[in-house]
Write an enzyme that holds these catalytic residues in place. Structure first.
Site, PDB file in Angstrom:
ATOM      1  N   GLN A 229       0.816  -1.216   0.000  1.00 60.79           N
ATOM      2  CA  GLN A 229       0.000   0.000   0.000  1.00 60.79           C
ATOM      3  C   GLN A 229       0.850   1.266   0.000  1.00 60.79           C
ATOM      4  O   GLN A 229       0.637   2.169  -0.800  1.00 60.79           O
ATOM      5  CB  GLN A 229      -0.937   0.017   1.213  1.00 60.79           C
TER       6      GLN A 229
ATOM      7  N   GLY B 239       3.098  -6.013   5.793  1.00 62.89           N
ATOM      8  CA  GLY B 239       3.481  -7.379   5.467  1.00 62.89           C
ATOM      9  C   GLY B 239       4.033  -7.483   4.053  1.00 62.89           C
ATOM     10  O   GLY B 239       5.069  -8.092   3.813  1.00 62.89           O
TER      11      GLY B 239
ATOM     12  N   ASN C 136       7.464   8.587   8.708  1.00 62.29           N
ATOM     13  CA  ASN C 136       6.165   9.266   8.613  1.00 62.29           C
ATOM     14  C   ASN C 136       6.028  10.400   9.610  1.00 62.29           C
ATOM     15  O   ASN C 136       5.490  11.450   9.309  1.00 62.29           O
ATOM     16  CB  ASN C 136       5.026   8.272   8.848  1.00 62.29           C
TER      17      ASN C 136
ATOM     18  N   GLU D  62      26.479   7.039  -9.282  1.00 64.74           N
ATOM     19  CA  GLU D  62      27.248   8.139  -8.704  1.00 64.74           C
ATOM     20  C   GLU D  62      26.792   8.429  -7.271  1.00 64.74           C
ATOM     21  O   GLU D  62      27.588   8.806  -6.426  1.00 64.74           O
ATOM     22  CB  GLU D  62      27.039   9.379  -9.578  1.00 64.74           C
TER      23      GLU D  62
END
Length: 448
Positions: free
Chosen positions: A11, A144, A206, A254
C-alpha cells in the site's frame, strides 16, 4: 539511455507511486492518457525523460514502473483513477489475499505465489531498455507486503540482475504514529534480508513528515496524500538529474559512489528545503544560502534523528531551479565555518553538488508553494543509528515475551530467523558506532 525501473510494493509503495508519477507527468508535460503534446518526435527520441518513460509507436508515454500488492483494493484505485490510461494493465499486479502485516506471509506463503509473475513483467520492461541502470524500489518497513515481499523481490533481482543498482525508498515506522503493532518485527526482518541486496536506501519517517506538514505548511491533520506529495518532491529531486539535462548531473551509481563509504552503511538521510506554503512564499524570497542552511536543520529531515550528535561521512547537495555554482560554493563555505557540523576525521569535508536548471514543479491544488529554487540534501551520517536503536528497543520488548511470534512461525518461518535478524541489526548499529570513531583512537586501541 540509462533507464530506471521503479517497483512500487504494498500500500505505501503504491500510494507513493501514485504521487510520484503524477508529479513526473506534470514535470514532463505528459497528460494522464500518456500523450505528450510538447514532444514532436514520435517513437523513441533521444530525450532525457526516456530513462523513466518508454514511448510507444503511437506516441504514448508509458512509465517504466510496476505496482505490486498482495491484495487488490489499493491498486484498484489506480485502475479506476485519472491515471488509469497511463499504466499498462499488466504493470499493475495484484494478489487475492492480504499480506496482513505479516512479513512471513509477504516473503514465504503469499509472496511466492505472485513473485514469478512480477519477475516476468520486470523482465519484459528490462528487455525494452537499451542500457538498464537499475531499480528504484518503493515500500514500507512496517507492512506485510512492504517488508516481506520487497525482501523476496530484492533477493531475486540480485540473482537475475546481479550488477544493476538497487535503490530503495522505504517508509520507516514512525516512533509515535504506528499503523501496526508488529512493525518492529517486520522492519528488522526486512532490513536483515535486504541489507546485502540493496545498494542505497533512503528512509522516510512518517512522523518527521507529519511534523513538517504541521509546522511548515500549517496543515493541522495531515493526510497520507499530504505526506506523499512531500515525499514525491524529494523523490523527484533525487531522480531529476536522471530525467533532465543539467549542469552537474548525478547518475544512480554516482549516488552510491559518493554516499556509501562501506557497503552496509547505505542509509543516507534526506533533507528537503524549502517546504513552504503558498501564502508564505508570496512574501519570502529564499536565497541559495538560506535553503542550504535549512538543510542542516534537524527539523527539515525525513527521519527523526539529530545529526548534531553524529558525524557526517558524506554529503550530497542536489539543487534545482535558478541556482549558479558561485552561490552554492559561497553557501557551502559558510556552512563549513560552523562548528555544529562535524565530519568524520577520515573523510575531508567533501560536498558533492548536483545542479539541475529545471525549475521545481508543484501539483496544482497541492499544499506546497511554487518556488524558484529548491535543494535536496542527501547525507550519510552516523546519527541515523538512532533510528535503528529505537526500532531494536521495541523489537526487544516484544520479543522478550515472544509476543505475536506464532503468527510468523505459522506461516513457515523459523524462530531462529528473528534472533539472526536482530543480531544483524545490532551489528549494523555497531558498524555505525565504529565508523564515527576518530582514526587515531583506533590506532591507540590496537597498540595496547
Amino acid at each position: 539511455m540509462r533507464e530506471c525501473i521503479s517497483v512500487h510494493v504494498g500500500q505505501a509503495g503504491v500510494q507513493m507511486g501514485n504521487t510520484c508519477w503524477e508529479l513526473y507527468c506534470l514535470e514532463h508535460g505528459i497528460q494522464p492518457d500518456g500523450q505528450m503534446p510538447s514532444d514532436k518526435t514520435i517513437g523513441g527520441g533521444d530525450d532525457s525523460f526516456t530513462t523513466f518513460f518508454c514511448e510507444t509507436g503511437a506516441g504514448k508515454h508509458v512509465p517504466r514502473a510496476i505496482f505490486v500488492d498482495l491484495e487488490p483494493t489499493v491498486i484498484d484505485e489506480v485502475r479506476a483513477g485519472i491515471y488509469r490510461q497511463l499504466f499498462h494493465p499488466e504493470q499493475l499486479i495484484t494478489g487475492k489475499e492480504d499480506g496482513a502485516n505479516n512479513y512471513a506471509r509477504g516473503h514465504y506463503t503469499i509472496g511466492k505465489e505472485i513473485i514469478d509473475q512480477v519477475l516476468d513483467r520486470i523482465r519484459k520492461l528490462a528487455d525494452q531498455c537499451t542500457g538498464l541502470q537499475g531499480f528504484l524500489c518503493f515500500h514500507s518497513f512496517g507492512g506485510g507486503t512492504g517488508s516481506g515481499f520487497t525482501s523476496l523481490l530484492m533477493e531475486r533481482l540480485s540473482g537475475d540482475y546481479g550488477k544493476k543498482s538497487k535503490l530503495e525508498f522505504s517508509i520507516y515506522p514512525a516512533p509515535q504514529v504506528s499503523t501496526a503493532v508488529v512493525e518492529p518485527y517486520n522492519s528488522i526482518l526486512t532490513t536483515h534480508t535486504t541489507l546485502e541486496h540493496s545498494d542505497c536506501a533512503f528512509m522516510v519517517d512518517n512522523e518527521a513528515i507529519y511534523d513538517i506538514c504541521r509546522r511548515n505548511l500549517d496543515i493541522e491533520r495531515p493526510t497520507y496524500t499530504n505526506l506523499n506529495r512531500l515525499i514525491s518532491q524529494i523523490v523527484s529531486s533525487i531522480t531529476a538529474s536522471l530525467r533532465f539535462d543539467g549542469a552537474l548531473n548525478v547518475d544512480l551509481t554516482e549516488f552510491q559512489t559518493n554516499l556509501v563509504p562501506y557497503p552496509r552503511i547505505h542509509f543516507p538521510l534526506a533533507t528537503y528545503a524549502p517546504v513552504i506554503s503558498a501564502e508564505k512564499a508570496y512574501h519570502e524570497q529564499l536565497s541559495v544560502a538560506e535553503i542550504t542552511n535549512s538543510c542542516f536543520e534537524p527539523a527539515n529531515q525525513m527521519v527523526k534523528c539529530d545529526p548534531r550528535h553524529g558525524k557526517y561521512m558524506a554529503c550530497c547537495l542536489l539543487y534545482r531551479g535558478d541556482v549558479v555554482p558561485k552561490d552554492v560554493n559561497a553557501a557551502i563555505a559558510t556552512i563549513k565555518t560552523k562548528r555544529s557540523i562535524q565530519f568524520v576525521d577520515w573523510c575531508p569535508t567533501g560536498f558533492k553538488v548536483g545542479i539541475n536548471y529545471q525549475p521545481p514543479t508543484v501539483v496544482a491544488g497541492g499544499d506546497l508553494a511554487k518556488v524558484q529554487r529548491i535543494v535536496c540534501m542527501l547525507s550519510n551520517t552516523t546519527a541515523i543509528a538512532e533510528a535503528w536503536a529505537r526500532l531494536d528497543h521495541k523489537f526487544d520488548l516484544m520479543y522478550a515475551k515472544r509476543a505475536f511470534v506464532h503468527w510468523y512461525v505459522g506461516e513457515g518461518m523459523e524462530e531462529g530467523e528473528f534472533s539472526e535478524a536482530r543480531e544483524d541489526i545490532a551489528a549494523l548499529e555497531k558498524d555505525y558506532e565504529e565508523v564515527g570513531l576518530d582514526s587515531y583512537e583506533d590506532e591507540e586501541e590496537g597498540e595496547e
